[in-house]
Design a protein around this motif. Sequence first.
Motif, PDB file in Angstrom:
ATOM      1  N   LEU A   1       0.829  -1.218   0.000  1.00  0.00           N
ATOM      2  CA  LEU A   1       0.000   0.000   0.000  1.00  0.00           C
ATOM      3  C   LEU A   1       0.859   1.262   0.000  1.00  0.00           C
ATOM      4  O   LEU A   1       0.595   2.206  -0.746  1.00  0.00           O
ATOM      5  CB  LEU A   1      -0.932   0.006   1.217  1.00  0.00           C
ATOM      6  N   GLY A   2       1.874   1.279   0.846  1.00  0.00           N
ATOM      7  CA  GLY A   2       2.753   2.445   0.913  1.00  0.00           C
ATOM      8  C   GLY A   2       3.512   2.677  -0.384  1.00  0.00           C
ATOM      9  O   GLY A   2       3.646   3.817  -0.847  1.00  0.00           O
ATOM     10  N   ALA A   3       3.998   1.614  -1.003  1.00  0.00           N
ATOM     11  CA  ALA A   3       4.734   1.738  -2.259  1.00  0.00           C
ATOM     12  C   ALA A   3       3.833   2.232  -3.392  1.00  0.00           C
ATOM     13  O   ALA A   3       4.250   3.050  -4.216  1.00  0.00           O
ATOM     14  CB  ALA A   3       5.373   0.402  -2.629  1.00  0.00           C
ATOM     15  N   VAL A   4       2.601   1.756  -3.414  1.00  0.00           N
ATOM     16  CA  VAL A   4       1.651   2.220  -4.433  1.00  0.00           C
ATOM     17  C   VAL A   4       1.367   3.714  -4.245  1.00  0.00           C
ATOM     18  O   VAL A   4       1.315   4.473  -5.221  1.00  0.00           O
ATOM     19  CB  VAL A   4       0.355   1.381  -4.404  1.00  0.00           C
TER      20      VAL A   4
ATOM     21  N   PHE B   1       2.210  -3.283  10.557  1.00  0.00           N
ATOM     22  CA  PHE B   1       1.452  -2.965   9.345  1.00  0.00           C
ATOM     23  C   PHE B   1       1.669  -1.515   8.923  1.00  0.00           C
ATOM     24  O   PHE B   1       2.069  -1.243   7.794  1.00  0.00           O
ATOM     25  CB  PHE B   1      -0.046  -3.211   9.552  1.00  0.00           C
ATOM     26  N   PHE B   2       1.417  -0.605   9.824  1.00  0.00           N
ATOM     27  CA  PHE B   2       1.463   0.806   9.435  1.00  0.00           C
ATOM     28  C   PHE B   2       2.869   1.389   9.506  1.00  0.00           C
ATOM     29  O   PHE B   2       3.326   2.036   8.563  1.00  0.00           O
ATOM     30  CB  PHE B   2       0.498   1.635  10.303  1.00  0.00           C
ATOM     31  N   GLY B   3       3.567   1.175  10.621  1.00  0.00           N
ATOM     32  CA  GLY B   3       4.901   1.767  10.773  1.00  0.00           C
ATOM     33  C   GLY B   3       5.931   1.173   9.834  1.00  0.00           C
ATOM     34  O   GLY B   3       6.552   1.885   9.044  1.00  0.00           O
ATOM     35  N   THR B   4       6.084  -0.136   9.887  1.00  0.00           N
ATOM     36  CA  THR B   4       7.074  -0.791   9.032  1.00  0.00           C
ATOM     37  C   THR B   4       6.580  -0.950   7.609  1.00  0.00           C
ATOM     38  O   THR B   4       7.303  -0.653   6.660  1.00  0.00           O
ATOM     39  CB  THR B   4       7.440  -2.176   9.616  1.00  0.00           C
ATOM     40  N   GLY B   5       5.335  -1.399   7.459  1.00  0.00           N
ATOM     41  CA  GLY B   5       4.801  -1.676   6.127  1.00  0.00           C
ATOM     42  C   GLY B   5       4.431  -0.434   5.346  1.00  0.00           C
ATOM     43  O   GLY B   5       5.118  -0.061   4.391  1.00  0.00           O
ATOM     44  N   VAL B   6       3.344   0.229   5.746  1.00  0.00           N
ATOM     45  CA  VAL B   6       2.841   1.369   4.967  1.00  0.00           C
ATOM     46  C   VAL B   6       3.882   2.483   4.893  1.00  0.00           C
ATOM     47  O   VAL B   6       4.242   2.942   3.799  1.00  0.00           O
ATOM     48  CB  VAL B   6       1.507   1.898   5.555  1.00  0.00           C
ATOM     49  N   LEU B   7       4.361   2.932   6.049  1.00  0.00           N
ATOM     50  CA  LEU B   7       5.316   4.051   6.021  1.00  0.00           C
ATOM     51  C   LEU B   7       6.683   3.630   5.491  1.00  0.00           C
ATOM     52  O   LEU B   7       7.370   4.433   4.854  1.00  0.00           O
ATOM     53  CB  LEU B   7       5.427   4.691   7.396  1.00  0.00           C
ATOM     54  N   GLY B   8       7.069   2.384   5.723  1.00  0.00           N
ATOM     55  CA  GLY B   8       8.317   1.888   5.141  1.00  0.00           C
ATOM     56  C   GLY B   8       8.245   1.797   3.626  1.00  0.00           C
ATOM     57  O   GLY B   8       9.205   2.088   2.925  1.00  0.00           O
ATOM     58  N   GLY B   9       7.080   1.420   3.115  1.00  0.00           N
ATOM     59  CA  GLY B   9       6.895   1.369   1.666  1.00  0.00           C
ATOM     60  C   GLY B   9       6.714   2.749   1.055  1.00  0.00           C
ATOM     61  O   GLY B   9       7.056   2.988  -0.098  1.00  0.00           O
ATOM     62  N   PHE B  10       6.143   3.662   1.834  1.00  0.00           N
ATOM     63  CA  PHE B  10       5.897   5.021   1.336  1.00  0.00           C
ATOM     64  C   PHE B  10       7.185   5.840   1.283  1.00  0.00           C
ATOM     65  O   PHE B  10       7.499   6.452   0.271  1.00  0.00           O
ATOM     66  CB  PHE B  10       4.862   5.719   2.225  1.00  0.00           C
ATOM     67  N   THR B  11       7.941   5.848   2.364  1.00  0.00           N
ATOM     68  CA  THR B  11       9.205   6.573   2.371  1.00  0.00           C
ATOM     69  C   THR B  11      10.232   5.752   1.606  1.00  0.00           C
ATOM     70  O   THR B  11      10.078   4.557   1.435  1.00  0.00           O
ATOM     71  CB  THR B  11       9.690   6.845   3.803  1.00  0.00           C
ATOM     72  N   THR B  12      11.283   6.404   1.176  1.00  0.00           N
ATOM     73  CA  THR B  12      12.196   5.679   0.305  1.00  0.00           C
ATOM     74  C   THR B  12      13.617   6.203   0.400  1.00  0.00           C
ATOM     75  O   THR B  12      13.924   7.286  -0.074  1.00  0.00           O
ATOM     76  CB  THR B  12      11.710   5.731  -1.153  1.00  0.00           C
TER      77      THR B  12
END
Length: 153
Positions: free
Chosen positions: A37-40, A91-102
């Motif tokens: 989700l974060g990467a998208v 889910f949110f900290g590691t997954g969503v925000l990890g996928g969103f930030t780069t």
Amino acid sequence: MTAPEAESLRARQAPARRSEWRAQAPVVAVVAAGGALGAVARYGLTLAWPTPAGAFPWATFWTNVIGCAVMGVFMVLITDVRAAHRLVRPFFGTGVLGGFTTFSTYAVDIRRLVGAGRPGTGLAYLAATLVAALAAVWLASAAARTVLVRRQP
């Protein structure tokens, strides 16, 4: 250690490893789902705000700054305001925000700027992202703590 003893030890360790994997499988699943989700979301932002060659990569800059600010608020919410389910943080900290930030795109952007003969812009981007991201997480967590924690009874 004899061969039968070694075999007995392996037999006892195998169920423990399977049990450990079963305990971690939900965490892996929510990190993967959140990361997707974060990467998208990040990819959508780069499509909406493309960076011309040699220009300051504003989309990546703001992605990282916003992601750090959200992380600051999120950590206050789950540590100081309300206890969260054990899978919320992964889910949110590691997954969503990890996928969103780069960090990887940040590093590639710096390399591209330097390679395009824009080392000053690359250095400015390197420093500005670091300072802005750290400031964002600190300011957002301080503001969240001020607003959210003080409101609690």
